[in-house]
Scaffold this motif. Structure first.
Motif, PDB file in Angstrom:
ATOM      1  N   ARG A   1      -9.192  -3.539   1.256  1.00 48.34           N
ATOM      2  CA  ARG A   1      -8.563  -4.780   1.724  1.00 48.34           C
ATOM      3  C   ARG A   1      -7.701  -5.413   0.633  1.00 48.34           C
ATOM      4  O   ARG A   1      -6.660  -5.998   0.918  1.00 48.34           O
ATOM      5  N   GLY A   2      -8.150  -5.285  -0.634  1.00 53.42           N
ATOM      6  CA  GLY A   2      -7.359  -5.820  -1.738  1.00 53.42           C
ATOM      7  C   GLY A   2      -6.020  -5.114  -1.872  1.00 53.42           C
ATOM      8  O   GLY A   2      -4.972  -5.749  -2.036  1.00 53.42           O
ATOM      9  N   TYR A   3      -6.048  -3.777  -1.795  1.00 58.45           N
ATOM     10  CA  TYR A   3      -4.803  -3.008  -1.838  1.00 58.45           C
ATOM     11  C   TYR A   3      -3.924  -3.363  -0.631  1.00 58.45           C
ATOM     12  O   TYR A   3      -2.706  -3.498  -0.749  1.00 58.45           O
ATOM     13  N   ALA A   4      -4.571  -3.506   0.539  1.00 57.17           N
ATOM     14  CA  ALA A   4      -3.812  -3.839   1.746  1.00 57.17           C
ATOM     15  C   ALA A   4      -3.138  -5.207   1.611  1.00 57.17           C
ATOM     16  O   ALA A   4      -1.992  -5.397   2.037  1.00 57.17           O
ATOM     17  N   GLU A   5      -3.840  -6.158   1.002  1.00 59.89           N
ATOM     18  CA  GLU A   5      -3.255  -7.486   0.789  1.00 59.89           C
ATOM     19  C   GLU A   5      -2.069  -7.407  -0.179  1.00 59.89           C
ATOM     20  O   GLU A   5      -1.043  -8.071   0.021  1.00 59.89           O
ATOM     21  N   ALA A   6      -2.194  -6.575  -1.209  1.00 61.21           N
ATOM     22  CA  ALA A   6      -1.088  -6.407  -2.154  1.00 61.21           C
ATOM     23  C   ALA A   6       0.111  -5.737  -1.479  1.00 61.21           C
ATOM     24  O   ALA A   6       1.266  -6.068  -1.772  1.00 61.21           O
ATOM     25  N   VAL A   7      -0.159  -4.805  -0.553  1.00 63.52           N
ATOM     26  CA  VAL A   7       0.928  -4.197   0.225  1.00 63.52           C
ATOM     27  C   VAL A   7       1.600  -5.258   1.081  1.00 63.52           C
ATOM     28  O   VAL A   7       2.831  -5.328   1.175  1.00 63.52           O
ATOM     29  N   ARG A   8       0.787  -6.094   1.736  1.00 61.83           N
ATOM     30  CA  ARG A   8       1.339  -7.143   2.595  1.00 61.83           C
ATOM     31  C   ARG A   8       2.243  -8.097   1.807  1.00 61.83           C
ATOM     32  O   ARG A   8       3.280  -8.545   2.302  1.00 61.83           O
ATOM     33  N   ARG A   9       1.862  -8.364   0.559  1.00 62.22           N
ATOM     34  CA  ARG A   9       2.665  -9.256  -0.282  1.00 62.22           C
ATOM     35  C   ARG A   9       3.936  -8.579  -0.795  1.00 62.22           C
ATOM     36  O   ARG A   9       4.809  -9.249  -1.354  1.00 62.22           O
ATOM     37  N   GLY A  10       4.004  -7.258  -0.649  1.00 61.56           N
ATOM     38  CA  GLY A  10       5.181  -6.542  -1.116  1.00 61.56           C
ATOM     39  C   GLY A  10       5.106  -6.108  -2.559  1.00 61.56           C
ATOM     40  O   GLY A  10       6.115  -5.708  -3.147  1.00 61.56           O
ATOM     41  N   ASP A  11       3.890  -6.135  -3.154  1.00 61.51           N
ATOM     42  CA  ASP A  11       3.755  -5.781  -4.567  1.00 61.51           C
ATOM     43  C   ASP A  11       3.589  -4.274  -4.780  1.00 61.51           C
ATOM     44  O   ASP A  11       4.003  -3.745  -5.813  1.00 61.51           O
ATOM     45  N   ILE A  12       2.964  -3.584  -3.837  1.00 61.93           N
ATOM     46  CA  ILE A  12       2.714  -2.148  -3.968  1.00 61.93           C
ATOM     47  C   ILE A  12       3.017  -1.469  -2.639  1.00 61.93           C
ATOM     48  O   ILE A  12       3.204  -2.136  -1.615  1.00 61.93           O
ATOM     49  N   GLU A  13       3.060  -0.138  -2.640  1.00 62.93           N
ATOM     50  CA  GLU A  13       3.246   0.628  -1.412  1.00 62.93           C
ATOM     51  C   GLU A  13       2.453   1.915  -1.514  1.00 62.93           C
ATOM     52  O   GLU A  13       2.229   2.434  -2.608  1.00 62.93           O
ATOM     53  N   SER A  14       2.014   2.426  -0.359  1.00 66.45           N
ATOM     54  CA  SER A  14       1.186   3.630  -0.320  1.00 66.45           C
ATOM     55  C   SER A  14       1.882   4.733   0.455  1.00 66.45           C
ATOM     56  O   SER A  14       2.638   4.462   1.398  1.00 66.45           O
ATOM     57  N   PHE A  15       1.604   5.973   0.044  1.00 63.96           N
ATOM     58  CA  PHE A  15       2.165   7.150   0.712  1.00 63.96           C
ATOM     59  C   PHE A  15       1.048   8.147   0.963  1.00 63.96           C
ATOM     60  O   PHE A  15       0.282   8.470   0.046  1.00 63.96           O
ATOM     61  N   VAL A  16       0.935   8.613   2.193  1.00 69.18           N
ATOM     62  CA  VAL A  16      -0.101   9.581   2.540  1.00 69.18           C
ATOM     63  C   VAL A  16       0.043  10.831   1.684  1.00 69.18           C
ATOM     64  O   VAL A  16       1.118  11.424   1.605  1.00 69.18           O
ATOM     65  N   GLY A  17      -1.051  11.204   1.023  1.00 72.53           N
ATOM     66  CA  GLY A  17      -1.063  12.416   0.216  1.00 72.53           C
ATOM     67  C   GLY A  17      -0.496  12.243  -1.188  1.00 72.53           C
ATOM     68  O   GLY A  17      -0.610  13.146  -2.009  1.00 72.53           O
ATOM     69  N   ARG A  18       0.132  11.088  -1.467  1.00 65.18           N
ATOM     70  CA  ARG A  18       0.720  10.863  -2.797  1.00 65.18           C
ATOM     71  C   ARG A  18       0.010   9.775  -3.570  1.00 65.18           C
ATOM     72  O   ARG A  18      -0.180   9.878  -4.766  1.00 65.18           O
ATOM     73  N   GLY A  19      -0.385   8.691  -2.915  1.00 64.93           N
ATOM     74  CA  GLY A  19      -1.075   7.621  -3.604  1.00 64.93           C
ATOM     75  C   GLY A  19      -0.408   6.277  -3.414  1.00 64.93           C
ATOM     76  O   GLY A  19       0.454   6.094  -2.547  1.00 64.93           O
ATOM     77  N   THR A  20      -0.803   5.338  -4.264  1.00 62.43           N
ATOM     78  CA  THR A  20      -0.328   3.953  -4.203  1.00 62.43           C
ATOM     79  C   THR A  20       0.465   3.634  -5.456  1.00 62.43           C
ATOM     80  O   THR A  20       0.012   3.913  -6.570  1.00 62.43           O
ATOM     81  N   PHE A  21       1.640   2.999  -5.287  1.00 61.69           N
ATOM     82  CA  PHE A  21       2.569   2.765  -6.393  1.00 61.69           C
ATOM     83  C   PHE A  21       3.053   1.317  -6.395  1.00 61.69           C
ATOM     84  O   PHE A  21       3.142   0.672  -5.343  1.00 61.69           O
ATOM     85  N   VAL A  22       3.375   0.848  -7.603  1.00 63.58           N
ATOM     86  CA  VAL A  22       4.004  -0.466  -7.735  1.00 63.58           C
ATOM     87  C   VAL A  22       5.416  -0.378  -7.163  1.00 63.58           C
ATOM     88  O   VAL A  22       6.163   0.560  -7.473  1.00 63.58           O
ATOM     89  N   ARG A  23       5.772  -1.348  -6.352  1.00 64.65           N
ATOM     90  CA  ARG A  23       7.080  -1.315  -5.704  1.00 64.65           C
ATOM     91  C   ARG A  23       8.186  -1.625  -6.706  1.00 64.65           C
ATOM     92  O   ARG A  23       8.015  -2.421  -7.630  1.00 64.65           O
TER      93      ARG A  23
END
Length: 462
Positions: free
Chosen positions: A57-79
């Motif tokens: 949920r924390g990662y999801a909230e950071a995605v919602r804020r536009g701070d990070i993004e996730s890619f299936v099979g690659r991981g989560t990255f700072v935008r």
């Protein structure tokens, strides 16, 4: 991978919000830079000593804020830049030549109407488009390893145990049930279910030449004494049940009854098909019956009731006594494989937190619509549950289902008579009333008022 760990402040905020705050703080402070890959959520959870779902949920909230993004099979990255939360204008102007013919009589979840959530959902298609060519190839009949890993994340977040070697991802619950019954039965055999049951199982049984027999129920669900007696009379091929937010009655079988039914099945070595279509909608349902029957139960957890009927996927757990290869072959002969495009979209939503937001929306919207229905249909005999998408309405003496259906013929609300659900005998005077789908809250209110009048008023004039 960035060797990063969040330092959580001491505050009154929920832990997941603190994790999102820590991500933003470290981005603003330069500790995290655009393009940096964050560590896996499970590792962060272990390091912080919190539940995996909290970090998710924390990662999801950071995605919602536009701070990070996730890619299936690659991981989560700072935008590298903050994306706009406004919907793409192209999405607001569909091709007028494309006419969608929805079926309002189907039991559909409420549809998201928050622009920010719809934009997040639509952004998942950008990820799918970026991987389009490989997604057009043939894939594993039971879903690839990466797809099953994503399934594990979602199932565990929703409180389901995961058995990697027993899981198949199929093109929906209907496809799973059809394939299962081709393995368990032969034409002319009997299949047990409840006396009021999902219309889809009636259709499947008819196609496979099976005789469907309803087992009586009481206030807690299927009656175990009746089941025991009827097994020795009919020796069925299997028992089909929909024990959570049952379609059409919305009832959820309590834990003690699930155990009682499981004991009967064990004594007679009878296999169970547990159609858990609403597992990801019900927030406090007991553990699946399959957890008491690892050798006998096929557990089918559909996706469409949480995310929409167009996402035809189901997580199917095969019992330990069954051969996964045989089930895979049955699936392949009927459906070939689940759509890789659907798998990619759902995977994106799960990894970037959109799935949790959709799930939360559906639960809130269902509760809001149920409360509205309870208020308006005061005086009617209604069975419902806060997170269900429908009502089961038993009509007063002297009022027929055909009469009410006729009065409501031009309304948008989806109504289906008891005939569609009754297994044997004369159907009772009752209706399933759907509260979800594309109907707006304002239109739903108007149609519920009309339904109340159609049921209760004897001087109805249209």
């Amino acid at each position: 991978m960035k060797q990063w760990s969040p330092t959580l402040p001491t505050s009154d905020k929920p832990r997941y919000v603190e994790i999102a705050d820590a991500i933003r703080t470290d981005i603003e402070g330069g500790l995290l830079k655009p393009g940096d890959r964050l560590p896996p959520q499970r590792g962060v959870a272990q390091e912080l000593g919190v539940d995996f779902s909290t970090v998710s949920r924390g990662y999801a909230e950071a995605v919602r804020r536009g701070d990070i993004e996730s890619f299936v099979g690659r991981g989560t990255f700072v935008r590298s830049q903050t994306a706009s939360a406004e919907p793409d204008a192209a999405l607001e102007a569909p091709d007028p030549r494309r006419i969608l013919e929805e079926d309002p009589m189907m039991n559909m979840p409420p549809e998201p109407d928050d622009p920010a959530l719809v934009a997040r959902m639509a952004s998942g298609l950008n990820h799918v488009a970026a991987n389009l060519v490989p997604l057009l190839r043939y894939q594993s009949v039971r879903g690839g390893a990466a797809d099953r890993e994503i399934a594990r994340i979602w199932m565990q977040t929703s409180g389901l145990d995961y058995a990697a070697d027993r899981l198949a991802i199929t093109p929906g619950a209907h496809a799973s049930i059809y394939a299962i019954l081709t393995l368990l039965s032969e034409p002319g055999q009997t299949l047990f279910c409840e006396t009021l049951t999902y219309p889809g199982i009636r259709s499947i049984a008819s196609r496979l030449g099976l005789r469907l027999i309803g087992v009586p129920s009481d206030k807690d669900g299927l009656n175990p004494e009746a089941l025991e007696r009827m097994i020795t009379e009919h020796w069925p091929a299997a028992l089909y049940l929909n024990p959570t937010l049952q379609n059409p009655t919305t009832k959820t079988m309590p834990e003690h009854r699930r155990r009682e039914i499981a004991e009967v099945l064990k004594r007679h070595d009878l296999q169970l098909i547990e159609d858990d279509a609403y597992r990801f909608v019900a927030s406090e349902a007991p553990a699946p019956m399959a957890s008491h029957l690892p050798d006998l139960a096929w557990h089918v957890a559909g996706i469409s009731k949480c995310f929409g009927a167009g996402l035809r996927l189901a997580y199917t757990t095969v019992p330990q006594r069954a051969e996964m290869g045989e089930f895979s072959q049955a699936l392949r002969s009927i459906n070939v494989m689940a759509s890789p495009l659907s798998l990619a979209l759902l995977g994106r939503w799960i990894e970037d937190g959109t799935a949790l937001e959709i799930q939360s929306f559906v639960r809130r919207a269902a509760a809001e619509r149920q409360a509205l229905a309870q208020e308006i249909l005061c005086g009617c005999f209604v069975t419902s549950a806060p997170e269900a998408f429908n009502l089961w309405v038993e009509l007063p003496r002297g009022t027929s289902r055909a009469e009410v259906m006729g009065r409501m013929a031009n309304r948008q609300i989806g109504i289906m008579p008891s005939d569609a659900f009754a297994v044997l005998g004369q159907p009772g005077e009752a209706l399933r009333v759907c509260l979800g789908g594309p109907i707006s809250l304002a239109q739903l209110r108007e149609d519920l008022v009309a339904l109340r009048d159609a049921i209760l008023r004897k001087d109805w004039l249209g």
